[in-house]
Design a protein around this motif. Structure first.
Motif, short mmCIF file in Angstrom:
data_model
loop_
_atom_site.label_atom_id
_atom_site.label_comp_id
_atom_site.label_asym_id
_atom_site.label_seq_id
_atom_site.Cartn_x
_atom_site.Cartn_y
_atom_site.Cartn_z
N LEU A 92 35.80 59.57 50.11
CA LEU A 92 34.57 59.15 50.76
C LEU A 92 34.57 57.64 50.95
O LEU A 92 35.08 56.90 50.11
N SER A 93 34.00 57.21 52.06
CA SER A 93 33.75 55.78 52.29
C SER A 93 32.26 55.56 52.47
O SER A 93 31.55 56.45 52.95
N VAL A 94 31.79 54.39 52.08
CA VAL A 94 30.37 54.06 52.17
C VAL A 94 30.21 52.68 52.78
O VAL A 94 30.89 51.73 52.38
N VAL A 95 29.30 52.57 53.74
CA VAL A 95 28.86 51.28 54.26
C VAL A 95 27.40 51.14 53.84
O VAL A 95 26.52 51.77 54.43
N PRO A 96 27.11 50.34 52.80
CA PRO A 96 25.73 50.26 52.30
C PRO A 96 24.80 49.55 53.29
O PRO A 96 25.03 48.40 53.66
N VAL A 97 23.76 50.25 53.73
CA VAL A 97 22.75 49.69 54.60
C VAL A 97 21.40 50.21 54.13
O VAL A 97 21.21 51.41 53.99
N GLY A 98 20.47 49.31 53.87
CA GLY A 98 19.15 49.72 53.41
C GLY A 98 18.66 48.76 52.33
O GLY A 98 19.25 47.71 52.08
N ALA A 99 17.57 49.15 51.66
CA ALA A 99 16.96 48.27 50.67
C ALA A 99 17.57 48.43 49.29
O ALA A 99 17.63 47.47 48.52
N MET A 100 18.04 49.62 48.94
CA MET A 100 18.52 49.90 47.59
C MET A 100 20.02 50.11 47.62
O MET A 100 20.51 51.18 47.99
N LEU A 101 20.77 49.07 47.21
CA LEU A 101 22.22 49.11 47.30
C LEU A 101 22.87 48.83 45.95
O LEU A 101 24.07 48.56 45.88
N THR A 102 22.09 48.91 44.87
CA THR A 102 22.60 48.57 43.54
C THR A 102 23.74 49.49 43.11
O THR A 102 24.75 49.04 42.57
N LEU A 103 23.58 50.78 43.31
CA LEU A 103 24.59 51.74 42.88
C LEU A 103 25.90 51.52 43.61
O LEU A 103 26.97 51.44 42.98
N ALA A 104 25.85 51.41 44.93
CA ALA A 104 27.07 51.19 45.70
C ALA A 104 27.79 49.93 45.24
O ALA A 104 29.01 49.92 45.04
N GLY A 105 27.04 48.84 45.04
CA GLY A 105 27.65 47.60 44.58
C GLY A 105 28.28 47.74 43.20
O GLY A 105 29.34 47.19 42.94
N SER A 106 27.62 48.51 42.30
CA SER A 106 28.15 48.67 40.95
C SER A 106 29.46 49.45 40.95
O SER A 106 30.28 49.32 40.03
N LEU A 107 29.67 50.28 41.96
CA LEU A 107 30.91 51.06 42.06
C LEU A 107 32.04 50.28 42.72
O LEU A 107 33.17 50.78 42.80
N GLY A 108 31.75 49.07 43.20
CA GLY A 108 32.78 48.24 43.81
C GLY A 108 32.77 48.20 45.31
O GLY A 108 33.65 47.58 45.93
N VAL A 109 31.78 48.83 45.95
CA VAL A 109 31.68 48.83 47.40
C VAL A 109 31.07 47.51 47.86
O VAL A 109 30.03 47.11 47.34
N PRO A 110 31.67 46.81 48.82
CA PRO A 110 31.03 45.59 49.35
C PRO A 110 29.68 45.94 49.95
O PRO A 110 29.53 46.98 50.60
N THR A 111 28.69 45.06 49.74
CA THR A 111 27.37 45.34 50.27
C THR A 111 27.13 44.73 51.64
O THR A 111 26.06 44.91 52.21
N GLY A 112 28.10 44.03 52.19
CA GLY A 112 28.02 43.55 53.57
C GLY A 112 28.61 44.58 54.51
O GLY A 112 29.62 45.22 54.21
N ALA A 113 27.99 44.74 55.70
CA ALA A 113 28.40 45.80 56.62
C ALA A 113 29.85 45.62 57.08
O ALA A 113 30.62 46.58 57.14
N VAL A 114 30.24 44.39 57.42
CA VAL A 114 31.59 44.16 57.94
C VAL A 114 32.63 44.42 56.85
O VAL A 114 33.62 45.14 57.06
#
Length: 286
Positions: A92-114
């Motif tokens: 799975l890949s994730v592009v975090p977009v929205g107000a609540m991005l804490t979980l994605a960031g904690s897993l190592g996913v960049p929180t910037g769209a690019v």
């Protein structure tokens, strides 16, 4: 559900864009879509709700899924794949977009769209541990009893402020290549007082019903185990937290609610969580 096919080279991607992300930050969604479409053959799905979101994932075929959305969208995708018994075979890949991005960031996913879109295209697969409960629910970041009632990005920080040992465990997991999200339901359950709970780790009782507790926290910890921390109610001097690691955690006793990732659940009288090592494959920066 609208679908737009674009063609490039390299991988075949299914890009599922959560409707909340489209409403909250259309510009970041557009940027992510442009980056992904420029680097791979993409099929873009714009579901209008949870049912269409589920159908899009179920019909992905050989395409690698990319979810564009917040922590709730990430948890929804992982839960759907788990219920379809396809989680371990999917990356799975994730592009975090929205107000609540804490979980994605904690897993190592960049929180910037690019950066997140580039990781989806050129990153490396990391296998992360998850917790699965006896009702077939999946926990990525951790759970807490009683649930956290704060709202916003600060909720995750506040929830973990009293459990630095679990913060250290999560940091270790991230460093090896694996807190809590902060999206809250519109109406939170009433605040809970001390609870009488039995907490068992791999069949060994960590705390029993005769010792009231004010907090129980569980999270995937050092790779291959879950980290458990129990805060007893202090009598006189401050009580020392009780800590353990293991692969199966059972909590039972009086009715209790718990927060797991983006959802508050319960009341229940018994719940067992089992660690599934490497169950989630997530594309992260190399």
């Amino acid at each position: 559900m609208a679908e737009v096919a674009t063609f490039a080279t390299s991988d075949q991607l299914l890009v599922v864009i959560d409707p909340v992300a489209r409403r909250m930050d259309g510009e970041s969604v557009r940027i992510a879509k442009d980056v992904l479409s420029a680097g791979a053959a993409t099929k873009v799905c714009l579901p209008d709700g949870p049912d269409e979101f589920a159908r899009a994932l179920a019909r992905r075929g050989s395409r690698r899924p990319v979810v564009v959305g917040d922590d709730s969208a990430l948890v929804r995708a992982v839960s759907l794949l788990h219920r379809q018994r396809e989680l371990t075979d999917c990356v799975l890949s994730v592009v975090p977009v929205g107000a609540m991005l804490t979980l994605a960031g904690s897993l190592g996913v960049p929180t910037g769209a690019v950066a997140a879109a580039r990781a989806a295209l050129d990153g490396v697969e990391r296998r992360l541990d998850v917790l699965v409960d006896d009702s077939d629910g999946v926990v990525l970041g951790g759970l807490r009893i009683p649930p956290v009632h704060a709202v916003g990005a600060g909720a995750a920080e506040g929830a973990e402020s009293g459990v630095p040992w679990l913060r250290s465990a999560r940091s270790l997991v991230r460093a090896l290549g694996a807190t809590r999200p902060s999206r809250e339901p519109a109406v939170a359950p009433p605040a809970a007082g001390p609870a009488r709970l039995r907490v068992e780790v791999d069949g060994v009782t960590l705390v029993d019903l005769d010792q009231p507790v004010r907090e129980v926290a569980v999270a995937p910890g050092p790779v291959g185990s879950a980290a458990v921390e129990v805060h007893p109610v202090p009598v006189g001097a401050e009580a020392v937290p009780l800590r353990a690691t293991g692969r199966q955690i059972t909590v039972s006793g009086a009715d209790f609610r718990y927060r797991a990732d983006a959802t508050v659940s319960g009341p229940v009288r018994r719940r067992t969580w089992t660690l599934r090592e490497g169950a989630l494959g997530l594309m992260l920066p190399g």
